[in-house]
Structures are given as C-alpha cells and as structure tokens.
Design a protein around this motif. Structure first.
Motif, PDB file in Angstrom:
ATOM      1  N   ALA A 189       0.809  -1.025   0.145  1.00 44.99           N
ATOM      2  CA  ALA A 189       0.042   0.018   0.010  1.00 44.99           C
ATOM      3  C   ALA A 189       0.846   1.353   0.112  1.00 44.99           C
ATOM      4  O   ALA A 189       0.536   2.197  -0.778  1.00 44.99           O
ATOM      5  CB  ALA A 189      -1.040   0.030   1.069  1.00 44.99           C
ATOM      6  N   ILE A 190       1.945   1.377   0.814  1.00 47.22           N
ATOM      7  CA  ILE A 190       2.918   2.424   0.805  1.00 47.22           C
ATOM      8  C   ILE A 190       3.366   2.550  -0.512  1.00 47.22           C
ATOM      9  O   ILE A 190       3.632   3.831  -1.014  1.00 47.22           O
ATOM     10  CB  ILE A 190       3.965   2.217   1.953  1.00 47.22           C
ATOM     11  N   LEU A 191       4.028   1.540  -1.093  1.00 45.79           N
ATOM     12  CA  LEU A 191       4.545   1.849  -2.462  1.00 45.79           C
ATOM     13  C   LEU A 191       3.785   2.197  -3.654  1.00 45.79           C
ATOM     14  O   LEU A 191       3.762   2.788  -4.551  1.00 45.79           O
ATOM     15  CB  LEU A 191       5.235   0.462  -2.786  1.00 45.79           C
ATOM     16  N   ILE A 192       2.405   1.707  -3.492  1.00 51.43           N
ATOM     17  CA  ILE A 192       1.482   2.221  -4.493  1.00 51.43           C
ATOM     18  C   ILE A 192       1.243   3.918  -4.292  1.00 51.43           C
ATOM     19  O   ILE A 192       0.952   4.543  -5.245  1.00 51.43           O
ATOM     20  CB  ILE A 192       0.185   1.333  -4.258  1.00 51.43           C
ATOM     21  N   ILE A 193       0.977   4.168  -3.091  1.00 51.72           N
ATOM     22  CA  ILE A 193       0.796   5.609  -2.685  1.00 51.72           C
ATOM     23  C   ILE A 193       2.283   6.386  -3.259  1.00 51.72           C
ATOM     24  O   ILE A 193       2.276   7.561  -3.743  1.00 51.72           O
ATOM     25  CB  ILE A 193       0.825   5.810  -1.503  1.00 51.72           C
ATOM     26  N   ALA A 194       3.457   5.701  -3.130  1.00 54.12           N
ATOM     27  CA  ALA A 194       4.706   6.461  -3.557  1.00 54.12           C
ATOM     28  C   ALA A 194       4.860   6.579  -4.983  1.00 54.12           C
ATOM     29  O   ALA A 194       5.396   7.746  -5.698  1.00 54.12           O
ATOM     30  CB  ALA A 194       5.679   5.723  -2.829  1.00 54.12           C
ATOM     31  N   PHE A 195       4.489   5.439  -5.562  1.00 54.50           N
ATOM     32  CA  PHE A 195       4.697   5.387  -7.076  1.00 54.50           C
ATOM     33  C   PHE A 195       3.345   5.635  -7.965  1.00 54.50           C
ATOM     34  O   PHE A 195       3.568   6.079  -9.159  1.00 54.50           O
ATOM     35  CB  PHE A 195       5.080   3.813  -7.456  1.00 54.50           C
ATOM     36  N   LEU A 198       0.775   0.143 -10.208  1.00 50.72           N
ATOM     37  CA  LEU A 198       0.747  -1.154  -9.408  1.00 50.72           C
ATOM     38  C   LEU A 198       2.043  -1.752  -9.813  1.00 50.72           C
ATOM     39  O   LEU A 198       2.674  -2.392  -9.000  1.00 50.72           O
ATOM     40  CB  LEU A 198      -0.259  -2.084 -10.041  1.00 50.72           C
ATOM     41  N   ILE A 199       2.589  -2.002 -11.220  1.00 47.91           N
ATOM     42  CA  ILE A 199       3.835  -2.669 -11.381  1.00 47.91           C
ATOM     43  C   ILE A 199       5.312  -2.040 -10.525  1.00 47.91           C
ATOM     44  O   ILE A 199       5.951  -2.660 -10.292  1.00 47.91           O
ATOM     45  CB  ILE A 199       4.004  -2.653 -13.053  1.00 47.91           C
ATOM     46  N   ALA A 200       5.257  -0.586 -10.605  1.00 46.84           N
ATOM     47  CA  ALA A 200       6.305  -0.183  -9.988  1.00 46.84           C
ATOM     48  C   ALA A 200       6.173  -0.234  -8.458  1.00 46.84           C
ATOM     49  O   ALA A 200       7.250  -0.481  -8.136  1.00 46.84           O
ATOM     50  CB  ALA A 200       6.291   1.235 -10.309  1.00 46.84           C
ATOM     51  N   VAL A 203       7.225  -4.568  -8.034  1.00 48.93           N
ATOM     52  CA  VAL A 203       8.741  -4.641  -8.319  1.00 48.93           C
ATOM     53  C   VAL A 203       9.375  -4.862  -6.869  1.00 48.93           C
ATOM     54  O   VAL A 203      10.261  -5.970  -6.650  1.00 48.93           O
ATOM     55  CB  VAL A 203       9.603  -3.847  -9.537  1.00 48.93           C
ATOM     56  N   PRO A 204       9.643  -3.661  -6.099  1.00 45.29           N
ATOM     57  CA  PRO A 204      10.151  -4.000  -4.902  1.00 45.29           C
ATOM     58  C   PRO A 204       9.925  -4.973  -4.067  1.00 45.29           C
ATOM     59  O   PRO A 204      10.752  -5.720  -3.137  1.00 45.29           O
ATOM     60  CB  PRO A 204      10.088  -2.493  -4.296  1.00 45.29           C
ATOM     61  N   VAL A 205       8.555  -5.225  -3.947  1.00 44.93           N
ATOM     62  CA  VAL A 205       7.989  -6.331  -3.274  1.00 44.93           C
ATOM     63  C   VAL A 205       8.664  -7.739  -3.697  1.00 44.93           C
ATOM     64  O   VAL A 205       8.760  -8.554  -2.871  1.00 44.93           O
ATOM     65  CB  VAL A 205       6.536  -6.353  -3.163  1.00 44.93           C
ATOM     66  N   LEU A 206       8.463  -7.985  -5.067  1.00 46.32           N
ATOM     67  CA  LEU A 206       9.008  -8.995  -5.646  1.00 46.32           C
ATOM     68  C   LEU A 206      10.493  -9.248  -5.492  1.00 46.32           C
ATOM     69  O   LEU A 206      10.616 -10.568  -4.907  1.00 46.32           O
ATOM     70  CB  LEU A 206       8.746  -9.114  -7.043  1.00 46.32           C
ATOM     71  N   LEU A 207      11.287  -8.431  -5.298  1.00 49.18           N
ATOM     72  CA  LEU A 207      12.531  -8.306  -5.207  1.00 49.18           C
ATOM     73  C   LEU A 207      12.662  -8.857  -3.465  1.00 49.18           C
ATOM     74  O   LEU A 207      13.711  -9.620  -3.175  1.00 49.18           O
ATOM     75  CB  LEU A 207      13.416  -7.225  -5.350  1.00 49.18           C
ATOM     76  N   VAL A 335       6.679  -0.281 -16.583  1.00 51.43           N
ATOM     77  CA  VAL A 335       6.768  -0.052 -15.011  1.00 51.43           C
ATOM     78  C   VAL A 335       5.773   0.963 -14.453  1.00 51.43           C
ATOM     79  O   VAL A 335       5.474   0.749 -13.234  1.00 51.43           O
ATOM     80  CB  VAL A 335       8.156   0.079 -14.695  1.00 51.43           C
ATOM     81  N   ASP A 336       5.347   1.914 -15.281  1.00 55.04           N
ATOM     82  CA  ASP A 336       4.252   2.835 -14.765  1.00 55.04           C
ATOM     83  C   ASP A 336       2.780   2.423 -15.125  1.00 55.04           C
ATOM     84  O   ASP A 336       2.095   3.215 -15.256  1.00 55.04           O
ATOM     85  CB  ASP A 336       4.516   4.142 -15.528  1.00 55.04           C
ATOM     86  N   ARG A 337       2.541   1.182 -15.332  1.00 57.38           N
ATOM     87  CA  ARG A 337       1.272   0.615 -15.421  1.00 57.38           C
ATOM     88  C   ARG A 337       0.844  -0.450 -14.672  1.00 57.38           C
ATOM     89  O   ARG A 337       1.841  -1.134 -14.054  1.00 57.38           O
ATOM     90  CB  ARG A 337       1.152  -0.004 -17.057  1.00 57.38           C
ATOM     91  N   PRO A 338      -0.514  -0.753 -14.180  1.00 54.59           N
ATOM     92  CA  PRO A 338      -1.413   0.076 -14.610  1.00 54.59           C
ATOM     93  C   PRO A 338      -1.506   1.279 -13.611  1.00 54.59           C
ATOM     94  O   PRO A 338      -0.965   0.959 -12.314  1.00 54.59           O
ATOM     95  CB  PRO A 338      -2.578  -0.674 -14.344  1.00 54.59           C
TER      96      PRO A 338
END
Length: 539
Positions: A189-195, A198-200, A203-207, A335-338
């Motif tokens: 959720a924090i990353l979605i707010i930051a970016f 969804l893909i962006a 990626v950090p969560v996957l890594l 990376v900027d989608r969706p």
C-alpha cells in the motif's frame, strides 16, 4: 573517463542481458532455498544458550538427567469469603476423577490445602515429553472448565508451567504472525501511494520476497556454523522486507525520473546505478557492519540474529544491483502501468515538457523544509530523539510470563496460586556437582541451606514434605529448589538471589562447588532458561 563503478557495470550488463540476469537470479534463489532445506536446520542447544553463571548452573542440572515430568495444578478458591471445605473437597474429587481419564495424565496427586485454608491445590503430573507439554495441555484445560461448570459456587482454574507456556506462545506467536501478515499488504500500500502505479509498486516487493527466500535457505546452511534460534526466520522476513523494499524503492524512483526526462532505458538504468546504486551499497555495508556487532555479545540468540540479518541484507543488495536493473530494462515504460488515477497525478515524475502540469502534493510537503532547512533539521532531530528516548530504559530479556498481561486468565490464576502457595512461584535453584561419595554430605548441606532460607523473610516456606532436594541416579548432581514469594523480575527477588549466593549458600556449602540460578516457574517443568540469573563459586 576513468573506469566506471562496479554498480554501473553490473547494472549495464544486466540491462543488456535481462533474461540472463533474471534467470541467474531465479536459479540463485532456488538453489539457496532448496539447498538450505536439504541441509536441514541446526537449532541452538541448551549448551549453546547457556549464558554466564546461570547458564553453567542450568548445564549442571541438565547433566543430572533428572526425570522431571510436566506438572499442572488445579486451584480451587472461593469466589468470596471463606472457602467451603466440603464443597472444595467435592470439586477436588471431581477434578481427580475426570482428569485421570484424560490421555496424557500420568497421575493426580492428593489435594493440598494452603496454610491459610483459603485454597485447595490438586497437582497433576503429565506423561510424555515435558518439552511438548504445552502443546498437549488443552484437553486438561477443557476438562477443568467442565469441572468449573459443575461447581459454579467455587473458582476452579488450571495453572502450571505448560498452561503458562501455552499462553505465552500463543501471545508471542500471534504478535509475530500479525507482524508477518501485515508487513506485505502495508508495504504494498505504501509503495502504491509512493509510485501511483501497480507494477512499479510490485517490483520492490517481488525483489524483497525473493531476497527473503534466498536468505532463509542461506541461514539454514549457516546454522551448521552458528546455530539458529526460533526467532531467526521472523527477523529475516521483517528485515528482508524492509531493506529489500527500501533499496529497490530509490533505485526504481531514480530510473523512472531519468526515463521521464527522455533518456533511453539503458542510460536511465546507468544513472540510477551510479547514484541510487551507490547509496544502496553504502547503506547495505553500514547495516551489515552494525549487525555484525551483535556477534561480539558471544550469545547464541544475538549471533543467530546477526547472521540472519547480514545474509538477508547482503542478498537484497545483490538483487538491487543485478536483477532489478534487468527487470527495469525489460519492463521499460510498462513499469508505470497500470496507473492509479489520483495517486498517479500526485506522484508522476516530471518530464519537463512545455505546458506540463506540475504536481502539487510533494512540493507542498517539501515547501516548509526548503524555506527553513535549519529549523526543519532541528525539529526533525528533536522528534527523532523524542521517539528514541524510550530506548534509554531498554532492558534485554527473554520473553517470559511477566510479559503476559495480568488481565489474562492464565496470569490471574497464577497470581492466585502464588498468593495461596508462595513456594509455587519464583524459585532459585542451587545445583551442586560433586563426587558421588559426597552425596550424603551434599544433601545434609542443602537441608541446612533450606532451613536457613526458611527463616529469612525474603524466601517462602516449603510446602508439603519439606525442602525439594533431588539427587541424580549417579549421585553426582544434587539440586535444591529455594522459593521466594516475589515475582522473578522484582528487586526483592534479585536481593533474595544475591543473599542466597553471597551469604546463605557459602555458609552451608563451604568446600563444595555449587551454582545458583533463578527461574520464574509455576512448576519444575516450566521454562527456566529465559529467566535465569546465577553464579558459580567454590565453597
């Protein structure tokens, strides 16, 4: 131009050969995870966990190979006023009859009244491995609850080492599980707010998740050199998610900004590697060096936490420098989608094109800091110091029954038990290892020591048939339990331990090597290691 930094060279190779980099990373994670599981986990033993004099005392007790079954207690007390002895005796008989039918109960002892006559105690000896008693105690608790329903005028409750350990395990287990379950959705959720995409954000969560999986396997292999504890896996997960996301976030952010300015995908990756990649390496080494400091404690718990943390940070740094550039190069503008409409307008990187609408959110947040940087620095440091102030009173300890809220049923029952039977609460253990031919002399000395302690208000009188003295089968190890009516982490309990070490034991055990250790236990089978504090001296 000089030779480019290794972070740039790694990033460029990964960006130019994305499938190779991704494939090598997948193979690396799989080999670590599968190889670690195949090798098996080596857990820290009691000898590894033995710390200081208390640890040595515990090893003496363990060396006696005593048969110490798990013991539970059913406490019968009045709900108000005096105890109805007839009703209490009927409840005790009902308890004994019911519990004798339960699989896992070895024996039920005779009811024992308290000194003030306000309580009745029914001891229960469990069969099987004492270490797994907390996993097998629930049927006994269920039957005790049925006894309570049959005798509503009394308070009938079960309390003992297995019951308290179960409550402690449930409480701590729920805390860890809650942290583990919340870490992923909260982070996402924090990353979605930051970016704002969804893909962006993914990626950090996957890594981070792949780094945790690889580090889990590596930590299992490392446990053959540095034994692991039961908290290592949880720490790897929490730290791995934190640093894995952190290291990826800045890298992805910088790559998106450079690409938004019109740079090619390869150039954007190189610039991100030279700037954010360098910061990742510096941060990773700082964390690794700081966590390595835990090894200086020469403690099994700290060492296992240090190894697990170092491994997951090292893997996260490696992933950020290798597979992350490959993923960004392969994804490109995908990376900027969706995009999340509102969040994207607030967080989208600037392209510099004429007529572009400038974002308002982050400039508004940063405006006060840019106008008054010194004041912002002072306020920020002040807030951080205020948040860190509680750490000044930080005390390192193993989790124990004192960490359970006193409002829980287990602790309320324990408080009533120790109030009625003080010797069933906190106790000190005097462990003596001596030649077999001195066993009678040791027993006499321990009996004298118990008598001296009974006359001291810091200690509780022994219940039942006098002092609890155990002698091993080979007569080389003798153990005395000396109870104190105070909780294990109170100043009074600490004073009683020091008096036992410094005055009473030296006087009674002169010429015999002994060790004293304190344990908060409702029964001899309760965990002692988390609550030990002792000494070993030649007397």
């Amino acid at each position: 131009m000089g030779r480019r930094p290794v972070t740039v060279r790694l990033a460029r190779w990964s960006a130019e050969h994305p499938w190779r980099a991704i494939g090598l990373w997948v193979v690396f994670v799989a080999v670590c995870f599968v190889g670690g599981n195949a090798a098996g986990l080596t857990e820290a033993t009691d000898e590894d966990m033995a710390i200081g004099e208390a640890g040595r005392a515990q090893l003496i007790v363990d060396g006696g190979n005593f048969d110490r079954p798990a013991v539970e207690n059913v406490l019968i007390t009045p709900r108000a006023g005096a105890l109805d002895q007839t009703a209490a005796k009927a409840a005790a008989d009902d308890t004994a009859a019911r519990l004798r039918q339960i699989d896992g109960v070895a024996s039920v002892g005779a009811p024992m009244p308290s000194r003030d006559g306000r309580a009745l105690l029914v001891p229960i000896t469990m069969s099987g491995d004492p270490k797994t008693a907390s996993d097998r105690v629930q049927p006994l608790r269920d039957e005790t609850a049925r006894v309570q329903q049959a005798h509503p005028q009394l308070r009938v409750e079960q309390v003992g080492g297995p019951s308290i350990n179960k409550a402690l395990d449930d409480t701590l287990g729920k805390d860890f599980k809650r942290a583990e379950l919340l870490s992923l959705p909260v982070t996402l959720a924090i990353l979605i707010i930051a970016f704002g995409a969804l893909i962006a954000a993914g990626v950090p969560v996957l890594l981070a998740l792949s780094s945790v999986a690889a580090a889990m396997g590596l930590s299992t292999l490392a446990s053959h050199l540095v034994p692991a504890t039961d908290t290592t896996a949880s720490v790897i997960l929490l730290i791995g998610m934190a640093v894995g996301v952190d290291y990826s976030l800045f890298y992805v952010r910088r790559e998106r900004e450079e690409r938004a300015k019109g740079r090619s995908g390869l150039d954007a990756v190189e610039i991100a590697a030279e700037t954010s990649g360098h910061a990742v390496v510096v941060s990773g080494f700082a964390v690794i060096i700081s966590m390595a400091g835990l090894l200086l404690a020469n403690d099994a718990v700290f060492s296992s936490l240090a190894v697990g943390s170092i491994l997951v940070v090292a893997v996260a740094v490696t992933g950020s420098l290798t597979v992350l550039p490959a993923l960004l190069a392969k994804l490109g503008r995908w990376v900027d989608r969706p995009r999340v409409p509102l969040l994207w307008r607030l967080t989208a990187p600037r392209t510099g094109r004429p007529g572009e609408r400038a974002p308002r959110f982050w400039p508004a947040v940063l405006k006060p800091a840019l106008r008054a940087p010194l004041a912002t620095l002072v306020v920020s440091v002040g807030l951080l110091l205020a948040l860190a102030a509680p750490a000044l009173g930080l005390k390192l300890k193993f989790p124990g029954m004192e960490d359970l809220p006193r409002t829980t049923a287990a602790m309320q029952a324990y408080d009533r038990l120790t109030a009625a039977f003080p010797s069933t609460g906190t106790s000190h253990t005097v462990a003596v290892r001596a030649p077999a031919e001195q066993a009678d002399r040791v027993r006499a000395a321990l009996t004298d020591l118990a008598g001296r302690a009974a006359a001291d208000p810091l200690f509780a009188p022994a219940e039942g048939d006098g002092p609890k003295i155990e002698v091993s089968a080979d007569r080389r190890v003798s153990v005395l339990e000396v109870a104190t009516p105070y909780a294990s982490r109170t100043d009074e309990a600490a004073r009683s331990l020091h008096e036992l070490r410094d005055d009473l034991a030296p006087a009674a055990l002169r010429g015999i090597r002994a060790s004293s250790t304190r344990s908060a236990a409702a029964s001899p089978t309760a965990r002692t290691t988390p609550h030990t504090s002792g000494t070993s001296c030649p007397w």
